[in-house]
Design a protein around this motif. Structure first.
Motif, PDB file in Angstrom:
ATOM      1  N   ASN A  93      14.130  -6.778   0.717  1.00 43.92           N
ATOM      2  CA  ASN A  93      15.118  -6.931   1.788  1.00 43.92           C
ATOM      3  C   ASN A  93      14.691  -6.361   3.222  1.00 43.92           C
ATOM      4  O   ASN A  93      14.585  -5.458   3.322  1.00 43.92           O
ATOM      5  CB  ASN A  93      16.290  -6.203   1.253  1.00 43.92           C
ATOM      6  CG  ASN A  93      18.030  -6.561   2.036  1.00 43.92           C
ATOM      7  OD1 ASN A  93      17.644  -7.295   3.480  1.00 43.92           O
ATOM      8  ND2 ASN A  93      18.792  -4.975   1.750  1.00 43.92           N
ATOM      9  N   ILE A  94      14.963  -6.727   3.992  1.00 46.05           N
ATOM     10  CA  ILE A  94      14.611  -5.789   5.440  1.00 46.05           C
ATOM     11  C   ILE A  94      15.746  -6.088   6.414  1.00 46.05           C
ATOM     12  O   ILE A  94      16.443  -7.423   6.647  1.00 46.05           O
ATOM     13  CB  ILE A  94      13.354  -7.481   6.141  1.00 46.05           C
ATOM     14  CG1 ILE A  94      12.923  -6.694   8.168  1.00 46.05           C
ATOM     15  CG2 ILE A  94      13.316  -9.021   6.507  1.00 46.05           C
ATOM     16  CD1 ILE A  94      11.738  -6.148   7.973  1.00 46.05           C
ATOM     17  N   GLY A 120       5.566  -8.137  13.017  1.00 45.11           N
ATOM     18  CA  GLY A 120       4.202  -7.857  11.774  1.00 45.11           C
ATOM     19  C   GLY A 120       5.012  -7.533  10.314  1.00 45.11           C
ATOM     20  O   GLY A 120       5.194  -7.739  10.001  1.00 45.11           O
ATOM     21  N   VAL A 121       5.696  -6.209  10.779  1.00 49.65           N
ATOM     22  CA  VAL A 121       6.615  -5.455   9.306  1.00 49.65           C
ATOM     23  C   VAL A 121       7.587  -6.439   8.625  1.00 49.65           C
ATOM     24  O   VAL A 121       7.656  -6.632   7.242  1.00 49.65           O
ATOM     25  CB  VAL A 121       7.382  -4.467  10.180  1.00 49.65           C
ATOM     26  CG1 VAL A 121       8.169  -4.042   8.517  1.00 49.65           C
ATOM     27  CG2 VAL A 121       6.238  -2.820  10.137  1.00 49.65           C
ATOM     28  N   LYS A 172       9.609 -10.125   4.479  1.00 47.01           N
ATOM     29  CA  LYS A 172       9.524 -11.156   3.449  1.00 47.01           C
ATOM     30  C   LYS A 172       8.719 -11.109   2.641  1.00 47.01           C
ATOM     31  O   LYS A 172       9.227 -12.289   1.510  1.00 47.01           O
ATOM     32  CB  LYS A 172      10.066 -12.392   4.823  1.00 47.01           C
ATOM     33  CG  LYS A 172      11.036 -11.791   5.408  1.00 47.01           C
ATOM     34  CD  LYS A 172      11.359 -13.283   6.751  1.00 47.01           C
ATOM     35  CE  LYS A 172      12.189 -14.422   6.239  1.00 47.01           C
ATOM     36  NZ  LYS A 172      12.744 -14.894   6.523  1.00 47.01           N
ATOM     37  N   ARG A 173       7.666 -11.542   3.060  1.00 43.97           N
ATOM     38  CA  ARG A 173       6.189 -12.673   1.940  1.00 43.97           C
ATOM     39  C   ARG A 173       6.435 -11.467   0.701  1.00 43.97           C
ATOM     40  O   ARG A 173       6.352 -12.372   0.082  1.00 43.97           O
ATOM     41  CB  ARG A 173       4.593 -12.298   2.264  1.00 43.97           C
ATOM     42  CG  ARG A 173       3.883 -12.241   1.850  1.00 43.97           C
ATOM     43  CD  ARG A 173       3.579 -13.933   0.944  1.00 43.97           C
ATOM     44  NE  ARG A 173       3.506 -14.714   2.157  1.00 43.97           N
ATOM     45  CZ  ARG A 173       2.178 -14.985   2.138  1.00 43.97           C
ATOM     46  NH1 ARG A 173       1.010 -14.076   1.596  1.00 43.97           N
ATOM     47  NH2 ARG A 173       1.632 -15.773   3.710  1.00 43.97           N
ATOM     48  N   GLY A 195       0.873  -1.389  -0.059  1.00 47.28           N
ATOM     49  CA  GLY A 195      -0.036  -0.121   0.159  1.00 47.28           C
ATOM     50  C   GLY A 195       1.073   1.415   0.127  1.00 47.28           C
ATOM     51  O   GLY A 195       0.185   2.059  -0.432  1.00 47.28           O
ATOM     52  N   ALA A 196       1.908   0.816   1.048  1.00 44.32           N
ATOM     53  CA  ALA A 196       3.337   2.134   0.699  1.00 44.32           C
ATOM     54  C   ALA A 196       3.832   2.312  -0.533  1.00 44.32           C
ATOM     55  O   ALA A 196       4.835   3.095  -0.575  1.00 44.32           O
ATOM     56  CB  ALA A 196       4.269   2.030   2.105  1.00 44.32           C
ATOM     57  N   GLY A 197       4.013   1.588  -0.854  1.00 43.65           N
ATOM     58  CA  GLY A 197       3.948   1.096  -2.557  1.00 43.65           C
ATOM     59  C   GLY A 197       5.343   0.619  -2.956  1.00 43.65           C
ATOM     60  O   GLY A 197       6.052   0.304  -3.615  1.00 43.65           O
ATOM     61  N   ALA A 198       5.888  -0.528  -1.611  1.00 47.68           N
ATOM     62  CA  ALA A 198       7.004  -1.582  -1.475  1.00 47.68           C
ATOM     63  C   ALA A 198       6.977  -2.507  -3.030  1.00 47.68           C
ATOM     64  O   ALA A 198       5.767  -2.975  -2.502  1.00 47.68           O
ATOM     65  CB  ALA A 198       6.651  -1.534   0.335  1.00 47.68           C
ATOM     66  N   THR A 199       7.824  -2.956  -3.758  1.00 46.30           N
ATOM     67  CA  THR A 199       7.962  -4.212  -3.687  1.00 46.30           C
ATOM     68  C   THR A 199       9.035  -4.972  -3.348  1.00 46.30           C
ATOM     69  O   THR A 199      10.154  -4.483  -2.506  1.00 46.30           O
ATOM     70  CB  THR A 199       8.377  -3.865  -5.387  1.00 46.30           C
ATOM     71  OG1 THR A 199       9.285  -3.104  -5.107  1.00 46.30           O
ATOM     72  CG2 THR A 199       6.885  -2.455  -5.822  1.00 46.30           C
ATOM     73  N   SER A 200       9.476  -6.200  -4.222  1.00 45.98           N
ATOM     74  CA  SER A 200      10.580  -7.326  -3.991  1.00 45.98           C
ATOM     75  C   SER A 200      11.786  -6.019  -3.904  1.00 45.98           C
ATOM     76  O   SER A 200      12.758  -6.243  -3.038  1.00 45.98           O
ATOM     77  CB  SER A 200      10.244  -7.915  -5.063  1.00 45.98           C
ATOM     78  OG  SER A 200      10.616  -7.757  -5.981  1.00 45.98           O
TER      79      SER A 200
END
Lengths: 433, 138
Positions: A154-155, A143-144, A149-150, A120-125
C-alpha cells in the motif's frame, strides 16, 4: 526477502555472461543510432566489434555531466520521441538540467529495481509505505512509488513537507515503512515528540533513506528514535533515479542492481579502472536502458566495490557508503547545489561582489542549515540599515527561487572572505555525517 | 551649514569596535557624537568627528568600509520639551527623519541632535527659515 532471486542471487559467472550480452547489444544500438556515441567511439578508434569481453568496456570513452548539459534536452535520446513515457530532471551546474527519459520498458525496469530496494529493507505486499520523497521532476517520489506498486504494497504518496500531516497519516493509516531523506526522518521524530507522541510506538518497522549523505551515527540515531531498521539507498537521475543500489538486512554495503546498471570504479585523475576494494570515482553503464542510455557515466561519487558473498544470499556486487565527491557539489536537504550556481546568481544582483562563503551545518532541528556569507560592495554600503536589509532580503529571495533552497544570508565586510589562488574555498561544511 | 557624518560597516565580530575606535584614535581624531545601528548580523557605526576627511582616510586605509553623509546638527537647550518642539516642527513641515542621535555639548546647557533626513535640501531650508541653531562643526 530477495525480490527477484533469479537475478539478485545469480551465479556471478552467469551474470557476467548476461551483462556482456547486454553491453554488446547496448554498444551496437548506440553506435548505429546515436551520432554522439559514434563520433566519440570513432574518435577513440573503437568499433562495436572491438568489445569482446566485459573488460573491453574500459576502452570506451566516458560520458560526463557536461555531455548531458551540452546535448540538452534530447541529444542523447536513443528511441523515437513517441516512445517516451515519462521524463525526469535534476538541476545542473549552470541551471541547465540533466534529463532522464523513460520508455515503457525503462519504467518497468525502474519499478523492478525499486521493488528490489524496498524488499532489501524487508518490505512485502503486506506493508504500508509512506513516501516522503518529493513527487515531481525529482526522481525520488515516483521511483519509490513505482517500486512499492510493483511489490504490491500500500503506497501513501505524501511527498515532502507538512510534517504534522505526515504524522497524522502515519498514526491513522498504519504506516510500516518510511521513505524520506535521513535528515527529514530525524526531524519528523522530533516533531512527533513535540506533538506528544512516542515515535517508537507509531508502528513503523523500517525506513529507506537516501538522496543526501549520511553517516553510521545518523543511522543509529534514526533507529533509536523511531525504533526501526534504517537502510541506505543510492541512485541518481542520470542513471535512473533511486534503485541503483540498496542495503539489505546485513547493512554492510549497498547491493548494486548490476544486471541493470554496470559499475566500475576509476581513478578520477587518470581514468584507469581500479581493482575491487580501491577507492575511486563510481562509473555506471546502463545496460538495458532504451530512452537515455549512458556508457561509462562518471557519477563524481567516491566509493569502492566489494564482491565477497553477502550473508543475505544476494550475489550482486556491493558499493561502500559514499565517501564524498570529486567535485564541489553540495547536497542540501536532498537538493543538489553547485557553488557556481550561487556565483551566477550573485553576479545578477547589484550591490554584491561574487565573493561568498557557504557555511552548511546540521542544527538542532537535524535539517541542513545554510548560511551564505556575501561581501557587500564598497559603493553599495549605506549609512542606513534599511538599504542593507533590503539587499539581504533580495539575495535570500533570489537564492530561494533559483536554487530551491532557503539560505540565511549574512552580509560581511568587503575583502574579508579569504581569497585563494586557484580553486577558492567556497564551502565550509560543518555537518558531522 | 551641514555637518559630515562618517558611517562604518561592521560585522558583528568580537573586536571590530575596538579596532575602529583605535584606528581613529591613532589618527588623532576626536569623536564628538557616536551611535550604532545594529541588526542581527551587522552594525553601522555613525560618528561625528572633529576632522572628517582625516578620519575617513584613516578608516579606508585600514580596510574599513566607510562613507561620508551630510546630516543636520541642531543645537537645542538642554531642558525638558526642547526636542519635542523640534520634532513637532519637523512633523508640520514634513521633514522626514531616517534616524537621529544626540550628544551633550560640554559645559554649556545645550545638546546637539544629529538628524539624517530624507530630503536634506528641504530639511536645510526648514531649519534655516525657522531660525534653529545649526552647527557646521562642533
Amino acid at each position: 526477502m530477495i525480490f527477484n532471486p533469479e537475478y539478485e542471487a545469480m551465479e556471478p559467472k552467469a551474470r557476467e555472461t548476461l551483462q556482456f550480452a547486454r553491453l554488446k547489444n547496448l554498444v551496437d544500438r548506440l553506435y548505429h543510432s546515436l551520432p554522439f556515441t559514434r563520433e566519440r567511439m570513432d574518435g577513440a578508434g573503437i568499433r562495436p566489434r572491438d568489445i569482446r569481453s566485459l573488460a573491453d568496456l574500459a576502452h570506451l570513452p566516458f560520458t560526463t555531466k557536461d555531455d548531458l548539459r551540452e546535448t540538452f534536452p534530447y541529444g542523447l535520446l536513443c528511441c523515437p520521441q513517441a516512445e517516451i513515457e515519462e521524463v525526469h530532471m535534476s538541476s545542473g551546474t549552470t541551471g541547465i538540467p540533466v534529463v532522464d527519459a523513460y520508455t515503457r520498458r525503462d519504467v518497468e525496469n525502474w519499478e523492478e529495481a525499486m521493488a528490489r530496494t524496498l524488499a532489501g529493507a524487508g518490505a512485502t505486499s503486506n506493508d504500508t509505505v509512506q513516501n516522503c520523497y518529493g513527487y515531481g521532476l525529482f526522481t525520488g517520489g515516483m521511483g519509490v512509488h513505482y517500486g512499492a506498486k510493483r511489490l504490491g504494497a500500500n503506497i501513501i504518496p505524501m511527498s515532502s513537507g507538512n510534517t504534522r500531516k505526515q504524522l497524522m497519516v502515519m498514526r491513522n493509516f498504519g504506516t510500516t515503512i518510511l521513505t524520506s531523506t535521513p535528515s527529514y526522518a530525524l526531524f519528523m521524530a522530533e516533531e512527533a515528540i513535540e506533538a506528544g507522541y512516542d515515535p517508537r510506538a507509531m508502528g513503523l518497522r523500517a525506513g529507506c533513506f537516501g538522496a543526501e549523505p549520511w553517516s553510521e551515527n545518523m543511522r543509529l540515531e534514526i533507529e533509536a528514535k523511531w525504533g526501526i531498521d534504517a537502510f541506505d539507498i543510492y541512485g541518481l537521475t542520470e542513471i535512473t533515479g533511486p534503485g541503483v543500489a540498496f542495503e539489505c538486512e546485513a547493512k554492510d554495503g549497498l547491493h548494486i542492481n548490476e544486471d541493470l546498471f554496470y559499475p566500475e570504479v576509476i581513478d578520477p585523475e587518470t581514468g584507469a579502472v581500479l581493482p575491487d576494494g580501491e577507492k575511486g570515482e563510481l562509473v555506471f553503464t546502463t545496460l538495458v536502458k532504451e530512452g537515455t542510455p549512458l556508457v561509462r557515466y562518471r557519477t563524481r561519487d567516491i566509493t569502492f566495490l566489494r564482491r565477497e558473498r553477502c550473508s543475505c544470499g544476494r550475489t550482486t556486487v556491493r558499493m561502500n557508503r559514499l565517501f564524498g565527491r570529486t567535485d564541489d557539489m553540495l547536497i542540501i536537504r536532498g537538493v543538489n547545489i553547485f557553488p557556481s550556481q550561487i556565483e551566477h546568481a550573485l553576479i545578477e544582483i547589484e550591490g554584491t561582489d561574487p565573493h561568498y562563503l557557504i557555511v552548511v551545518d546540521r542544527g538542532a532541528t537535524y535539517l541542513d542549515e545554510v548560511e551564505l556569507q556575501v561581501e557587500v560592495k564598497k559603493e553599495f554600503f549605506s549609512d542606513e540599515t534599511r538599504t542593507l536589509e533590503t539587499l539581504r532580503a533580495r539575495i535570500e529571495g533570489v537564492m530561494k527561487s533559483t536554487l530551491g533552497v532557503t539560505m540565511k544570508v549574512k552580509l560581511v565586510e568587503p575583502k574579508t572572505i579569504e581569497r585563494s589562488v586557484g580553486k577558492s574555498k567556497r564551502v565550509l561544511d560543518k555537518r558531522t555525517l | 551649514m551641514d555637518i559630515k557624518q562618517i558611517s562604518v560597516f561592521l560585522e558583528n565580530n568580537a573586536g571590530r569596535l575596538a579596532k575602529v575606535t583605535r584606528t581613529m584614535a591613532d589618527a588623532g581624531i576626536n569623536i564628538r557624537a557616536i551611535s550604532i545601528a545594529d541588526t542581527a548580523d551587522f552594525g553601522i557605526l555613525r560618528v561625528i568627528v572633529d576632522r572628517p576627511e582625516v578620519a575617513m582616510k584613516a578608516l579606508v586605509d585600514d580596510g574599513f568600509t566607510a562613507r561620508m553623509t551630510d546630516v543636520l546638527a541642531v543645537e537645542i537647550p538642554d531642558v525638558p520639551g526642547a526636542l519635542a518642539q523640534v520634532m513637532e516642527l519637523f512633523q508640520q513641515t514634513e521633514v522626514n527623519i531616517e534616524y537621529l542621535y544626540a550628544s551633550l555639548k560640554g559645559n554649556r546647557d545645550k545638546a546637539v541632535v544629529i538628524f539624517k533626513v530624507q530630503d536634506i535640501e528641504h530639511g536645510r531650508r526648514i531649519v534655516h527659515e525657522k531660525g534653529l541653531e545649526v552647527l557646521d562643526k562642533f
